[in-house]
Design a protein around this motif. Sequence first.
Motif, PDB file in Angstrom:
ATOM      1  N   PHE A  36       5.704   1.636   1.754  1.00 55.31           N
ATOM      2  CA  PHE A  36       4.850   1.476   2.933  1.00 55.31           C
ATOM      3  C   PHE A  36       4.027   0.196   2.840  1.00 55.31           C
ATOM      4  N   LEU A  37       3.452  -0.072   1.676  1.00 57.22           N
ATOM      5  CA  LEU A  37       2.637  -1.281   1.529  1.00 57.22           C
ATOM      6  C   LEU A  37       3.487  -2.544   1.627  1.00 57.22           C
ATOM      7  N   LEU A  40       4.139  -3.005   5.299  1.00 60.87           N
ATOM      8  CA  LEU A  40       2.915  -3.466   5.943  1.00 60.87           C
ATOM      9  C   LEU A  40       2.675  -4.942   5.647  1.00 60.87           C
ATOM     10  N   ASN A  41       2.943  -5.361   4.431  1.00 56.52           N
ATOM     11  CA  ASN A  41       2.801  -6.763   4.051  1.00 56.52           C
ATOM     12  C   ASN A  41       3.756  -7.635   4.861  1.00 56.52           C
ATOM     13  N   VAL A  43       5.018  -6.989   7.872  1.00 58.43           N
ATOM     14  CA  VAL A  43       4.557  -7.038   9.262  1.00 58.43           C
ATOM     15  C   VAL A  43       3.363  -7.975   9.401  1.00 58.43           C
ATOM     16  N   LEU A  44       2.432  -7.899   8.455  1.00 59.79           N
ATOM     17  CA  LEU A  44       1.262  -8.777   8.541  1.00 59.79           C
ATOM     18  C   LEU A  44       1.638 -10.242   8.350  1.00 59.79           C
TER      19      LEU A  44
END
Length: 56
Positions: A36-37, A40-41, A43-44
Motif C-alpha cells: 500500500f505504501l 501511495l508513493n 501515486v504521489l
Amino acid sequence: MTVLSGIGNVLLTILKWMLKIILGILRLILEVAKIFLLLLNLVLRLFLAFVGAGTP
C-alpha cells in the motif's frame, strides 16, 4: 505423571502453532502495508510530476 507430561506436550504444541499462525498473520499485514505504501508513493510521485509540469 506421564499423562500430565503428555498433556503438557500437547498444550505446548498447540501454543507453538497458535504463535506461528499469529506471526504469519502479522507478516501478511506488514506485507500488505508495504505494498500500500509503495502504491501511495507511486501515486504521489505522479501527482507531483504533473504539478511540476503544470507550473511555469
